[in-house]
Every structure is written in C-alpha cells, then in structure tokens.
Design an enzyme around this catalytic site. Structure first.
Site, short mmCIF file in Angstrom:
data_model
loop_
_atom_site.label_atom_id
_atom_site.label_comp_id
_atom_site.label_asym_id
_atom_site.label_seq_id
_atom_site.Cartn_x
_atom_site.Cartn_y
_atom_site.Cartn_z
N LYS A 1 35.63 54.71 59.10
CA LYS A 1 36.61 55.77 58.89
C LYS A 1 37.65 55.44 57.83
O LYS A 1 38.14 56.33 57.15
CB LYS A 1 37.28 56.13 60.22
CG LYS A 1 36.32 56.88 61.15
CD LYS A 1 37.07 57.50 62.32
CE LYS A 1 36.27 58.55 63.04
NZ LYS A 1 35.14 58.07 63.82
N ARG B 1 24.06 62.33 59.83
CA ARG B 1 22.86 62.59 60.63
C ARG B 1 22.62 64.10 60.68
O ARG B 1 23.48 64.87 60.25
CB ARG B 1 23.07 62.09 62.05
CG ARG B 1 24.29 62.74 62.70
CD ARG B 1 24.42 62.41 64.16
NE ARG B 1 25.79 62.55 64.63
CZ ARG B 1 26.32 63.65 65.10
NH1 ARG B 1 25.63 64.76 65.16
NH2 ARG B 1 27.57 63.67 65.51
N GLU C 1 45.28 59.09 66.83
CA GLU C 1 45.33 60.08 65.77
C GLU C 1 46.33 61.16 66.08
O GLU C 1 46.68 61.40 67.22
CB GLU C 1 43.95 60.73 65.59
CG GLU C 1 42.97 59.80 64.94
CD GLU C 1 41.58 60.41 64.80
OE1 GLU C 1 41.40 61.57 65.18
OE2 GLU C 1 40.70 59.70 64.30
#
Lengths: 472, 216
Positions: free
Chosen positions: A121, A317, A215
């Site tokens: 990240k 993905r 976060e």
C-alpha cells in the site's frame, strides 16, 4: 505453445471456479479442479466431473496450501494456474513460485512484480502521488506497535478536525484481513486502545499476523471502481468502464454492484459525474501504464459528496463483480464479453487484439450478491441447508452459482455463505431496476437449519436498496 | 446417576476401535514393510513426542512426510495397490484395530459423568482471553465456572461472537476441542465437574485405573 494446448489448474472453489471452468471450455482449454472435504457437494466439483477430461478433479487438504496446488498441477499435467479471487490471487510469492519453479506454470494474473508493487500500500500511494493521483490518508503500512498506532490515530483525528469534519472517526483494520472482515470504527481517541487491541488479537487468531492498519474513514462517499485489462506487453491497457459498489453490508462487504459508476443521464448529481468517471478512468490507466500492468485488475476509488475522488487501493486480480462490467460492454459492437476468458487468453500470452476505441458500453448492469445472512442482525451469516432454489430463466439475467438447484445443499461453515451472483441487464437504469425487482420477487430461496428455523437471506435488503442505486 | 459397572461391562464387550490412517495431503505414497497382523505402537513419551510406528511416507513437492501410527494396535489392512501412486488428500492408506487404553475408557466414562457444555453451532472455539490466560498459566482445572460468565469466542466464517457459559458451577475437568479445529453443533466443548461431585468423579477415575487391563 498454442493457447488451446494449455491446461489450467483452477485453484479456487465455488462460483468463481465454475466460471473459470466455463471460460476454459469457451477457449477450448483443458482444466483441473481441486476441492476439500467440506466442498464435496459444491457445484464446481459437479461441473468438473461432468465436463472435465482426464485428471480434472482432485481432493486436497486445503485451498490455502500451495504445495497441494503444485502437486496436483504436476500430476494433472497443468501448464497454468488460475487463482480466482481470494486465496492466492494477490500473493506475489505464490505467483513468483509458480513461474520460477523447475516445472514452470503460467500464473493467470499480473506478473509477480506487478502484484508486489501494487499489493504494497505504501508503494501504491507513492506511485499514485507521483502521478498526481489523490489517495486516502492513513497509515501506509501495517502497524505492530501500540504507541505508534495511537500516534497515527491521533494525527488522523487532528487532520479531520482541521478539515472541518463534524464527527471525525478512524478506521482500524486487520492488515491481513479483507472483504470487510476485522474492521472497526473509532469515534473517540480514548476508546482507540481497546479497539486496537481487539483487532490485533482478532488478526492474530484469524490470520496469524497482528499487523493493523489505521485509516481515515470518509463518511458519506460512493465506492467506485475502474476495470482495467492489459495484455502481457503491459503497454496498451484498456478499461472496461466503471462500477459503483456503494451498497454494502455493515461489515463493509459489497452487496450490489452497478455498471456504469454513475448515471448522469437520469440522475442529478451535485457535481459533474461524467467528469469524475473520466478522471478516475484516466488516473487508473496512467498508473497501469506506469507499472506495465499485464492482466486484469481493478482500481478502487472513493468519491466524496463534493465529487472529489481518492484512490483507495488496487486489486491485482479478477473481482467478484467482473460480470456486471462485461454485461454492458461491447467489443466492436459484439455482446457476450467474458472478462474471465479474456483474462485467461491474455494471461497465456495472446495479444489483446483490440483497443479502447473498439470498446463501447450499452445499458446498465446490476449485480446482486445473494447471501444466506441476516441483514437485520448485523449481517450475521446463516448456516443450514438450502432445499429450494430456483428462478425463471430470462434473456436479461445471468446466474452464477455453485449451489445446486435440484439437490439440497448444506452451507459449509468454513467459507462465507455466498449463494449466487445474479447479473441483470437493462437498456437504461429504470429498466434494469425494474428487472432487478422482478427477479428478486420471483426468486425461490428456501431452507432450514438444525433448529428448524427458516433460511435467512438478504433478498429483502437487496430489493429495498434497488431503489437507491447510483443515487448520491 | 449412571451405572459405572454396567458401562465398564459394555466397553469390555467390544473394546476395539477401527482406526483408518489417511493421506494428510496429496502426494506419492510409499509403504514401509509393515504387514497385516503386525503390532504397531502409537505416539509415546510425556508429551507424546515419540512418534508411533512408521507406516508409509508421502512425497509432495520433493518433501517426504512420514505417516505414523496414531494409536497402538494391530494392522488389519495395508492398501498396497496405492504403492507409488499419486493419491488425493484423505485417501485411506492403512486400517488398524486399536484396543482401547485406560485413558480412552476413562474419557468415554467421564463424558457420561461430567456436565457437558456443548457447541451450539458448528464453529471454531477459543477460550475467552481472561480464561485463556488462566488455562495457559495453571491448567483448565483452575478455571471455576459460573452461569453467565464469558467463556468462549465462537468463530465462524471469520466472524467472532462471545459465548457465555450456562450450566452448574464447577471446574473444567475435561477439554474436548482442539485449537483451530471445527466443532460440530451438539458436540461437547468441555466437561464440567460441580464441586459436590468431585469425590464421585475421583472414584470413577480410580475404578477405571484398577479395573481396566490394557492389552497390547
């Protein structure tokens, strides 16, 4: 080696395994499936038995064991591995091992370097910032130290106060988690420590990794995605439009996905919605080009009420909701786009064969995730036996399910109780909504648990929320 | 209260258990020269650190994994046709006839004597953090239970819920679940002994210890 000479190991279960098998059949490829004892009655086992050739099914001890998958691949003569989503889909070590071992296999997904770069990240954020792409503030890496965690939380509270946020809150989540599991919200710094400890202990039990992410949670936002597709050259990424995934469970798992991401033709937004869609698409493609992205992937965005987009993360993905983009996409005017088949084809090394100018969109797609759960009780999973499951066939409806409709099915407790994905197409938003409600009203979904209580599902939740899709 | 004499007689009438040794994962099987009718031993030592008789090896990704007898007993069948074959996980390899040991008989009888607190759902169970600390520090029997106390964390599909104890007060006498393993609904998690029955339970233990003859 020609594409059709390959044999694909389907390293997943349930609905996605079935769709990979179907895509392989479409491309004329042989395949081999794996399953565990709990999944013996799953549809993917059945379809592998019915449609598979020699060595097309093998029982393994776990889907999480890479050695099992490699051993089965070798025994069955597989030449490529499709990880589906979840399990090994975003594990760069697995992708690297697959492609570097003595008996090499093709990993059907981005190359391991790309997964590593975007799976990290901090890297993703750094890359985004270098291209002028806005990102969500927060801890850039998993935190293992309580003091440090508190410091980050404190700074996020202060940041939000400066921004004039009335009720600031901080999101604490298990770094190794995903799909909305192991996330809690904290409104008060005094409560932070106990929540942090709870999530840390949870993460340790479930994932054997106590790393926690902290976060900022932006309230009142829409969750958008850009579907990117790029062949092995990594030079010509195209997009297959945007999706809106804002309707979620309280655990922040998606329940309804819609393509396209906004519909300015029928809904009024407080900002220039068409411009936002263009911006996030261009930002996503710019990043894909920069890293040489070389398979399918999804750029996840949050868009605030004033129309500002922030990049959240990149999923390297295929996603659950790929089909809803495919249903509205046309390649050179042709329907029947199958992103999983495209993923396999380009994954095996074929060039994409068309450019952005060949891709157009028509109508609106809605995907419902049918799940055995109780939306009135914090979406608690329901476990028991499904003994009635059916729906009228429609030309505008595609159902993807591993649950048999002619046999009772016991929901395994090892996995989420997802039952099916229903994808609905309409020429515009109004028609798609109407058809969605018609589908939900005619769906038969019945069952009972050990105690004889009837099956609980999210059908009513999906119906209630259909009215507000794409509104902001 | 149950009749311990009758129960012991019942177990004595059929003191065997069939144990099927299966492939723990996929791989190529090689059997050792163990034959039908041979005696094998199970794990031994204070912490069961000594492995049982080697029955076979299974090779996967160049790693050989030994497969040992899990209990002592007599080999009834070796599935020799699998020699050199690639097998699926869970494939039966060897069948053993196992004569019940003292501890096993005791466990069977205690399951009838103790108050069993059963799993309400198929799930994984963990002791609640406070209880877990105590169990780790001084053993499960140091935990005294009372109605309504937070005893377990029940984990299903990665979702966790706490589970309170209900039943008579007492201490934990037996633990039936394994860390990170699923327990089916209705299966016992722990056996609880109320303080007033402690002497009775100790009598049961003593009787099994003296009356049960362990056979090879």
């Amino acid at each position: 080696m020609q594409t059709k000479d390959h044999k694909v190991l389907v390293a997943n279960r349930g609905e996605i395994a079935i769709r990979i098998v179907q895509a392989c059949r479409k491309l004329g490829l042989a395949f081999t499936c794996v399953y565990t004892a709990e999944d013996a009655a799953s549809g993917h086992v059945r379809i592998a038995r019915e449609l598979g050739g020699d060595k097309s099914l093998c029982r393994v001890s776990s889907y999480h064991d890479a050695n099992e998958l490699m051993a089965v691949a070798d025994d069955a003569g597989a030449t490529a591995v499709h990880p589906g989503y979840g399990f090994f889909a975003e594990d760069y070590r697995f992708a690297r091992r697959v492609s570097q071992r003595d008996r090499k296999l093709i990993f059907i997904g981005p190359s391991w370097r790309v997964i590593r770069e975007l799976g990290d990240k901090i890297n993703t954020k750094r890359l985004a910032r270098s291209l002028g792409v806005p990102t969500v503030p927060g801890s850039d890496r998993p935190i293992y130290d309580e003091m440090e965690a508190e410091k980050v939380a404190q700074s996020l509270f202060e940041f939000q106060e400066q921004q004039g946020v009335r009720k600031p809150l901080v999101l604490v989540k298990a770094s190794a988690g995903g799909g909305g599991m192991g996330i809690e919200e904290v409104y008060d710094i005094d409560l932070f420590r106990s929540v942090y400890r709870r999530i840390r202990n949870y993460a340790l039990r479930q994932f054997k990794d106590e790393g926690v992410l902290i976060e900022q949670r932006i309230r009142d936002f829409n969750h958008l995605e850009v579907q990117v597709v790029s062949d092995r050259s990594g030079r010509n990424p195209v997009h297959f439009g945007t999706r809106n995934c804002s309707i979620q469970s309280t655990g922040l798992q998606k329940r309804i996905e819609i393509a396209p991401g906004f519909d300015p033709s029928s809904i009024e937004y407080g900002f220039d919605a068409a411009q936002v869609l263009r911006d996030i698409t261009q930002h996503s493609l710019a990043m894909a080009r920069k890293v040489g992205y070389d398979n399918v992937g999804t750029w996840e965005w949050i868009v605030t009420r004033d129309g500002r987009p922030f990049l959240m993360e990149v999923n390297t993905r295929i996603q659950v909701e790929n089909g809803v983009s495919a249903t509205i996409a046309r390649v050179r005017g042709q329907k029947g786009v199958d992103l999983i088949a495209e993923q396999i084809r380009i994954g095996l090394g074929e060039p994409l064969g068309y450019g952005q100018e060949d891709i157009t969109f028509e109508g609106v797609g809605i995907e419902y995730r049918l799940i055995a759960e109780d939306p009135d009780n914090r979406f608690t999973p329901w476990v028991g036996r499904v003994d009635g499951f059916g729906w009228p066939e429609r030309p505008w409806l595609a159902m993807h399910t591993h649950v048999p409709s002619d046999d009772p099915y016991d929901i395994p407790t090892e996995f989420d109780p997802n039952l099916a994905l229903a994808i609905i197409w309409g020429k515009d938003l109004a028609e798609a909504r109407e058809r969605g409600v018609e589908f939900l009203d005619t769906l038969v979904l019945e069952g009972a648990n050990n105690a004889g209580e009837p099956l609980r599902s999210n059908v009513r939740f999906l119906r209630d929320n259909t009215g507000r899709i794409l509104k902001f | 209260m149950f009749d311990i004499t009758q129960l012991l007689d019942e177990i004595k009438a059929s003191p065997y258990e069939e144990i099927v040794v299966t492939a723990p994962h996929t791989g190529v099987v090689t059997f050792t020269d163990v034959r039908e009718g041979a005696r094998v031993i199970g794990p031994s030592g204070t912490w069961k650190e000594k492995k049982g008789t080697l029955l076979a090896t299974i090779e996967r990704e160049r790693n050989q994994k030994p497969i040992h007898a899990v209990e002592k007993g007599e080999v009834k069948e070796v599935l020799r046709h699998l020699e050199g074959a690639f097998v699926e996980a869970g494939t039966p390899l060897v069948r053993l006839r196992h004569f019940l040991s003292k501890d096993e008989v005791l466990a069977i009888i205690l399951k009838k004597a103790l108050h069993l607190f059963v799993a309400p759902e198929r799930a994984k169970y963990y002791f609640a953090p406070d209880v877990d600390k105590k169990v780790k520090a001084s053993g499960a029997s140091s935990v005294s239970l009372h109605e309504g106390m937070d005893l377990f964390i029940m984990s299903r599909m990665k979702r966790e819920a706490s589970l309170a104890y209900s039943g008579p007060s007492g201490v934990i006498y037996a633990v039936y679940f394994q860390h990170n393993e699923n327990v089916d609904a209705g299966q016992p998690l722990i056996g609880v002994c109320p303080p007033d029955q402690l002497s009775l339970i100790e009598d049961v233990v003593a009787r099994v210890q003296t009356e049960w003859e362990e056979r090879e």
